[in-house]
Design a protein around this motif. Structure first.
Motif, PDB file in Angstrom:
ATOM      1  N   VAL A 450     -11.651  -5.483  16.791  1.00 49.87           N
ATOM      2  CA  VAL A 450     -10.488  -6.442  17.387  1.00 49.87           C
ATOM      3  C   VAL A 450      -9.379  -5.964  17.184  1.00 49.87           C
ATOM      4  CG1 VAL A 450     -12.132  -8.625  17.027  1.00 49.87           C
ATOM      5  CG2 VAL A 450     -11.217  -7.692  16.013  1.00 49.87           C
ATOM      6  N   ILE A 451      -8.932  -4.952  15.774  1.00 45.20           N
ATOM      7  CA  ILE A 451      -7.656  -4.940  15.488  1.00 45.20           C
ATOM      8  C   ILE A 451      -7.429  -3.701  16.143  1.00 45.20           C
ATOM      9  CG2 ILE A 451      -6.041  -4.142  13.978  1.00 45.20           C
ATOM     10  CD1 ILE A 451      -6.620  -7.403  13.096  1.00 45.20           C
ATOM     11  N   ASP A 452      -6.567  -3.353  16.867  1.00 46.24           N
ATOM     12  CA  ASP A 452      -6.034  -2.538  17.755  1.00 46.24           C
ATOM     13  C   ASP A 452      -5.120  -0.660  16.607  1.00 46.24           C
ATOM     14  OD1 ASP A 452      -7.354  -1.516  20.002  1.00 46.24           O
ATOM     15  OD2 ASP A 452      -6.221  -3.638  20.234  1.00 46.24           O
ATOM     16  N   LEU A 453      -3.892  -1.756  16.150  1.00 43.63           N
ATOM     17  CA  LEU A 453      -3.135  -1.039  16.112  1.00 43.63           C
ATOM     18  C   LEU A 453      -2.518  -2.145  14.039  1.00 43.63           C
ATOM     19  CD1 LEU A 453      -1.492   1.671  14.823  1.00 43.63           C
ATOM     20  CD2 LEU A 453       0.572   0.382  16.312  1.00 43.63           C
ATOM     21  N   ILE A 454      -1.938  -1.043  12.777  1.00 43.65           N
ATOM     22  CA  ILE A 454      -2.092  -1.926  11.821  1.00 43.65           C
ATOM     23  C   ILE A 454      -0.427  -1.432  11.610  1.00 43.65           C
ATOM     24  CG2 ILE A 454      -1.906  -2.752   9.093  1.00 43.65           C
ATOM     25  CD1 ILE A 454      -4.897  -1.992   9.977  1.00 43.65           C
ATOM     26  N   ILE A 455       0.572  -2.054  10.963  1.00 41.13           N
ATOM     27  CA  ILE A 455       1.714  -1.877  11.191  1.00 41.13           C
ATOM     28  C   ILE A 455       2.461  -3.137   9.880  1.00 41.13           C
ATOM     29  CG2 ILE A 455       4.604  -2.167  11.536  1.00 41.13           C
ATOM     30  CD1 ILE A 455       2.722  -2.044  14.460  1.00 41.13           C
ATOM     31  N   PRO A 456       2.339  -2.309   8.548  1.00 48.45           N
ATOM     32  CA  PRO A 456       2.808  -2.606   6.815  1.00 48.45           C
ATOM     33  C   PRO A 456       4.307  -2.560   7.518  1.00 48.45           C
ATOM     34  CG  PRO A 456       1.751  -0.323   6.899  1.00 48.45           C
ATOM     35  CD  PRO A 456       1.490  -0.216   8.408  1.00 48.45           C
ATOM     36  N   ARG A 457       4.795  -3.432   7.208  1.00 49.01           N
ATOM     37  CA  ARG A 457       5.891  -4.011   6.484  1.00 49.01           C
ATOM     38  C   ARG A 457       6.368  -4.374   5.256  1.00 49.01           C
ATOM     39  NH1 ARG A 457       9.687  -4.461  10.500  1.00 49.01           N
ATOM     40  NH2 ARG A 457      11.384  -4.058   9.432  1.00 49.01           N
ATOM     41  N   GLY A 458       6.777  -3.898   4.143  1.00 56.62           N
ATOM     42  CA  GLY A 458       6.820  -3.861   2.693  1.00 56.62           C
ATOM     43  C   GLY A 458       7.367  -3.259   1.561  1.00 56.62           C
ATOM     44  N   SER A 459       6.980  -3.462   0.479  1.00 62.02           N
ATOM     45  CA  SER A 459       6.386  -2.312  -0.957  1.00 62.02           C
ATOM     46  C   SER A 459       5.675  -0.814  -0.312  1.00 62.02           C
ATOM     47  CB  SER A 459       6.354  -2.931  -2.055  1.00 62.02           C
ATOM     48  OG  SER A 459       5.396  -3.425  -1.905  1.00 62.02           O
ATOM     49  N   SER A 460       6.079   0.504  -0.870  1.00 65.96           N
ATOM     50  CA  SER A 460       5.136   1.515  -1.073  1.00 65.96           C
ATOM     51  C   SER A 460       4.048   0.952  -1.155  1.00 65.96           C
ATOM     52  CB  SER A 460       6.196   2.684  -0.761  1.00 65.96           C
ATOM     53  OG  SER A 460       6.184   2.663  -3.274  1.00 65.96           O
ATOM     54  N   GLN A 461       3.481   0.084  -2.254  1.00 69.60           N
ATOM     55  CA  GLN A 461       2.424   0.369  -2.944  1.00 69.60           C
ATOM     56  C   GLN A 461       2.111  -0.510  -1.950  1.00 69.60           C
ATOM     57  OE1 GLN A 461       1.103   1.023  -5.573  1.00 69.60           O
ATOM     58  NE2 GLN A 461      -0.863   0.867  -5.143  1.00 69.60           N
ATOM     59  N   LEU A 462       2.111  -1.625  -0.271  1.00 74.83           N
ATOM     60  CA  LEU A 462       1.423  -2.051  -0.272  1.00 74.83           C
ATOM     61  C   LEU A 462       0.961  -1.468   0.982  1.00 74.83           C
ATOM     62  CD1 LEU A 462       0.641  -5.119   1.872  1.00 74.83           C
ATOM     63  CD2 LEU A 462       3.616  -4.765   3.255  1.00 74.83           C
ATOM     64  N   VAL A 463       1.966  -0.688   1.189  1.00 72.39           N
ATOM     65  CA  VAL A 463       1.616   0.425   2.852  1.00 72.39           C
ATOM     66  C   VAL A 463       0.479   1.304   2.173  1.00 72.39           C
ATOM     67  CG1 VAL A 463       2.401   2.243   4.359  1.00 72.39           C
ATOM     68  CG2 VAL A 463       3.962   0.482   3.519  1.00 72.39           C
ATOM     69  N   ARG A 464       0.878   2.465   0.955  1.00 75.54           N
ATOM     70  CA  ARG A 464      -0.258   3.017   0.538  1.00 75.54           C
ATOM     71  C   ARG A 464      -1.493   1.836   0.799  1.00 75.54           C
ATOM     72  NH1 ARG A 464       3.977   4.865  -2.824  1.00 75.54           N
ATOM     73  NH2 ARG A 464       2.971   3.388  -4.385  1.00 75.54           N
ATOM     74  N   ASP A 465      -1.908   0.929  -0.221  1.00 76.72           N
ATOM     75  CA  ASP A 465      -3.120  -0.303  -0.039  1.00 76.72           C
ATOM     76  C   ASP A 465      -3.796  -0.264   1.119  1.00 76.72           C
ATOM     77  OD1 ASP A 465      -2.715  -0.575  -2.541  1.00 76.72           O
ATOM     78  OD2 ASP A 465      -2.293  -2.112  -2.676  1.00 76.72           O
ATOM     79  N   ILE A 466      -2.635  -0.438   2.200  1.00 79.60           N
ATOM     80  CA  ILE A 466      -2.747  -0.965   3.443  1.00 79.60           C
ATOM     81  C   ILE A 466      -3.629   0.421   3.742  1.00 79.60           C
ATOM     82  CG2 ILE A 466      -2.552  -1.195   6.038  1.00 79.60           C
ATOM     83  CD1 ILE A 466      -0.840  -3.330   5.116  1.00 79.60           C
ATOM     84  N   GLN A 467      -3.332   1.724   4.234  1.00 81.04           N
ATOM     85  CA  GLN A 467      -3.500   3.125   4.531  1.00 81.04           C
ATOM     86  C   GLN A 467      -4.954   3.110   4.321  1.00 81.04           C
ATOM     87  OE1 GLN A 467      -0.584   5.193   3.157  1.00 81.04           O
ATOM     88  NE2 GLN A 467       0.783   4.923   5.380  1.00 81.04           N
ATOM     89  N   ARG A 468      -5.278   2.921   2.976  1.00 80.61           N
ATOM     90  CA  ARG A 468      -6.401   2.819   1.947  1.00 80.61           C
ATOM     91  C   ARG A 468      -7.566   2.461   2.742  1.00 80.61           C
ATOM     92  NH1 ARG A 468      -3.379   4.152  -2.579  1.00 80.61           N
ATOM     93  NH2 ARG A 468      -3.842   1.650  -3.578  1.00 80.61           N
ATOM     94  N   ALA A 469      -7.229   1.003   2.643  1.00 79.31           N
ATOM     95  CA  ALA A 469      -7.910  -0.166   2.983  1.00 79.31           C
ATOM     96  C   ALA A 469      -8.412   0.201   4.637  1.00 79.31           C
ATOM     97  CB  ALA A 469      -7.521  -0.977   2.570  1.00 79.31           C
ATOM     98  N   ALA A 470      -7.556   0.374   5.295  1.00 80.97           N
ATOM     99  CA  ALA A 470      -7.784   0.756   6.826  1.00 80.97           C
ATOM    100  C   ALA A 470      -9.309   1.345   7.504  1.00 80.97           C
ATOM    101  CB  ALA A 470      -6.477   0.973   7.871  1.00 80.97           C
ATOM    102  N   GLN A 471     -10.107   0.626   7.642  1.00 76.76           N
ATOM    103  CA  GLN A 471     -11.356   1.551   8.254  1.00 76.76           C
ATOM    104  C   GLN A 471     -11.583   2.130  10.240  1.00 76.76           C
ATOM    105  OE1 GLN A 471     -14.123   0.037   7.027  1.00 76.76           O
ATOM    106  NE2 GLN A 471     -13.664  -0.256   4.474  1.00 76.76           N
ATOM    107  N   GLY A 472     -10.969   2.457  10.299  1.00 76.30           N
ATOM    108  CA  GLY A 472     -11.044   3.065  11.771  1.00 76.30           C
ATOM    109  C   GLY A 472     -10.113   2.738  11.893  1.00 76.30           C
ATOM    110  N   ILE A 473      -9.277   2.045  12.015  1.00 79.58           N
ATOM    111  CA  ILE A 473      -7.713   1.246  12.410  1.00 79.58           C
ATOM    112  C   ILE A 473      -6.310   1.750  12.390  1.00 79.58           C
ATOM    113  CG2 ILE A 473      -6.300  -0.554  12.856  1.00 79.58           C
ATOM    114  CD1 ILE A 473      -8.601  -2.178  12.021  1.00 79.58           C
ATOM    115  N   PRO A 474      -6.174   2.916  13.185  1.00 79.36           N
ATOM    116  CA  PRO A 474      -4.566   3.630  12.705  1.00 79.36           C
ATOM    117  C   PRO A 474      -3.396   2.498  12.543  1.00 79.36           C
ATOM    118  CG  PRO A 474      -5.089   3.562  14.814  1.00 79.36           C
ATOM    119  CD  PRO A 474      -5.600   2.723  14.898  1.00 79.36           C
TER     120      PRO A 474
END
Length: 699
Positions: A450-474
């Protein structure tokens, strides 16, 4: 792991019948082969058949094998197990119930894991769901009902029922539109369509749900999850105990608002209606939001002060994050100005023709810009992000799911209310959703359907966590903002001091702030270097010395631990290089491909730097702080991307669009263009400024 945490566990298991059936089949086949070999010649051996095996006999033969398997597995972790066999009648006799409860409690006290199974060797047919005293209970028909009965008897906190599917679906898994239910409530039974029973187990999912609801009524929380998926086995139980969103959770209390899955569906449906509006109508919504920021300034700032007071009293935010959290009248005015700029520049964005081709006679092809779909934007301690991102999503016709940090909860709430008020101008208020529940970011990143694109705005740790957690979503964004300013040997003194001050001191918490200052070795002992150091000290910037810079110092800053550091505060590293090429190589090695600057009056050197450096933004004689959507004339940005696919640098409206191909024909088929066909390809490029006859002006 769980036992080491002091948790008490019981295992309700099945498998004795299956173990016994395998063992008895082997024994019968072996016996038959021996008898035939004794009474017949080798050429006269008949095909051997196995009689139907009685389940109780199989259970009796298989109990020892099943328990041996558990003992072998748990012994590896120095954990002792004990087997307990029960029947339905054991729960009807008060003395037997007390004995069973006492045995289980004593085993748990000794940190022994009880492995419990129905005694299928002697178990009679199941009784109706009532005991001998007429009190409604659950009859032990299978392991699900046994687990529920034991959980309630032992007052367990949690019952985990493992299945061969991810959890409870609203219709049989594998069918069209079947959706996994994250949270199930007792009143939702009528909305479930059950499929056929699984090839494993006795009762199927319907039996699991009935057992789960009975245990829930008795005070035990229940989760149904997948215990067979190799990717999850070994982690699913600990994930559930840690509170992660796995499988289906059974709850008595239904929340007032929609679930995050429902919010995402609402954003998608309303987002499509938003995309169908004309560009002027979308512009009206954005301008209305800009007006509301001015009209409701006092209410917004009051909510923000409350957030700031709570953050200060909690003492958990750094000065840099507190700076990002705070709003002011000037910030709101700047936000409104940026929103109006978005409204003006977005009029021709959605539905814009990028390419037009005459494929053949009466066969016209167009490549047209369209919204991406549903965006998930996760941001920390920066409420000004909410109206910016909302305006860009509105302008691009995208549905939007916002997940803000709890430290800005009050400010985010009022800003989202104003956004929905603006969207109500054209009845599309559901296209922008604010996730206010305590959803784990990791769970949001799993909503790939249901989600097509994830855009994190925050600390470098937040972005890295999201990049690891994202499953099949750019994921669009950058994990770090390690920006460099290089002072060349031919740099202007005034320009260098001015650019370094602005790049570091204007807003040190920003991702486009300078973190490392590179200086040519000829600058090191010049008046320019003294002037830069004096300015940084005056601005209270803490200086860290790179290895080569430290080697030139008799005393001063200690050597930096890492040349790849994002300080996000009034701190920076200074390092010395011997040449322009060495500066470029240093940035490639230690930078983050965000924004890098050269200060020089030599145009040839500047062009070499701009051409060779592989960063999203490269500047000549300009502050790194210009790496910003508003300053680029984009109105605002959803973030700065250091990736190499789709969008790079400050991502504004165009970065939230993709394309689709539109083909207009007159009955042509691919066979018409084969060797035996009558048509030929033309592939003529057509001007894109002239609309085709009958074409709509907007998407």
């Amino acid at each position: 792991m769980l036992q080491n945490q002091g948790r008490e566990m019981m295992i309700v298991t099945s498998g004795a019948v299956a173990f016994g059936k395998q063992r008895l089949r082997h024994e019968i086949l072996l016996s038959q082969s021996v008898r035939q070999a004794l009474h017949s010649g080798p050429s006269q051996l008949e095909e051997m058949s196995v009689p139907v095996l009685e389940a109780r006999a199989c259970a009796a033969a298989g109990q020892s094998g099943l328990m041996a398997l558990y003992e072998a597995m748990f012994t590896q972790y120095s954990i002792c197990t004990a087997q307990i066999l029960v029947t339905n009648l054991d729960f009807y006799d008060e003395q037997k119930r007390r004995n069973l409860s006492g045995t289980l409690r004593e085993l748990l006290r000794m940190t022994i894991v009880p492995v419990i199974n129905t005694n299928d060797a002697v178990e009679p047919p199941p009784e109706p769901d009532s005991d001998l005293r007429g009190v409604n209970v659950i009859s032990v028909k299978d392991n699900d009902s046994l687990a529920a009965r034991l959980a309630v008897e032992m007052k367990a906190d949690l019952l985990i029922a493992l299945s061969d599917v991810e959890g409870l679906y609203d219709s049989p898994p594998g069918t069209d539109d079947a959706k996994l239910i994250d949270t199930f409530y007792p009143g939702d039974q009528q909305s479930i369509t059950y499929g056929t029973k699984s090839r494993v187990g006795l009762g199927g999912m319907e039996a699991k749900v009935k057992a789960a609801l009975w245990a829930l009524q008795g005070g035990t929380s229940v989760v149904i999850a997948n215990g067979t998926n190799p990717k999850l086995t070994g982690h699913v139980i600990t994930d559930i105990v840690e509170g992660k969103k796995v499988g289906t959770f059974f709850s008595k209390v239904k929340p007032a608002g929609p679930t995050v899955e429902q919010q995402t569906e609402m954003a998608r449906c309303s987002g499509r209606a938003l995309a169908a509006l004309g560009p002027e109508q979308r512009g009206e919504i954005i301008c209305r939001l800009a007006d509301l920021l001015a009209e409701e300034e006092e209410e917004i700032l009051a909510a923000n002060r409350l957030d700031l007071d709570l953050a200060v009293s909690a003492g958990q935010l750094s000065p840099a994050l507190l700076s990002r959290l705070g709003l002011s009248a000037a910030k709101l005015s700047g936000l409104a100005l940026g929103l109006r700029q978005i409204a003006r520049t977005s009029l021709g964005s959605v539905g814009r023709v990028l390419r037009r081709t005459r494929v053949a006679h009466n066969l016209q092809l167009e490549q047209v810009t369209v919204p991406i779909g549903v965006l998930l934007v996760i941001f920390e301690a920066r409420p000004d992000c909410l109206p910016q991102v909302s305006a860009l999503a509105i302008a691009s016709g995208n549905g939007l799911l916002l997940k803000g940090g709890k430290e800005a909860a009050n400010t985010n709430r009022i800003l989202h209310q104003l956004t929905q008020e603006a969207l109500s101008l054209h009845q599309v208020q559901e296209s922008v959703q604010l996730v206010s529940t305590r959803e784990e970011v990791e769970h949001l990143c799993r909503l790939d359907k249901v989600i097509d694109l994830i855009i994190p705005r925050g600390s470098s740790q937040l972005v890295r966590d999201i990049q690891r957690a994202a499953q099949g979503i750019p994921v669009l964004g950058h994990s770090e903002g390690i920006c460099h300013v290089y002072i060349d040997s031919e740099a202007s003194r005034d320009k260098a001091v001015k650019i370094v001050r602005d790049s570091k001191c204007d807003y040190p918490a920003a991702c486009n702030a300078m973190e490392t200052l590179l200086v040519h070795r000829d600058v090191l002992k010049s008046p320019l270097m003294d002037q830069i150091i004096d300015m940084l000290r005056k601005e209270k910037v803490k200086i860290h010395a790179g290895p080569r810079f430290a080697s030139h110092l008799t005393f001063g800053p200690s050597e930096v631990k890492s040349l790849r550091a994002e300080y996000g505060d009034l701190e920076c590293c200074i390092e010395v290089v011997d040449s322009l090429q060495e500066a470029v190589d240093h940035i490639h090695k230690y930078g983050s491909s965000h924004t890098d600057v050269i200060v020089t009056d030599n145009e040839a050197k500047a062009e070499q730097f701009l051409q060779q450096l592989d960063s999203a933004c490269v500047f000549w004689n300009a502050s790194s702080r210009f790496a910003d959507g508003y300053r680029f004339g984009l109105g605002a940005e959803v973030g700065i991307s250091t990736g190499r696919v789709h969008a790079r640098g400050p991502v504004g409206l165009d970065g939230l669009l993709t394309t689709k191909w539109v083909l207009r024909g007159d009955g042509q088929t691919a066979a018409d263009f084969s060797e035996q066909g009558s048509l030929e390809y033309l592939h003529e490029n057509l001007p894109i400024a002239t609309p085709l006859a009958g074409q709509r002006d907007s998407n």
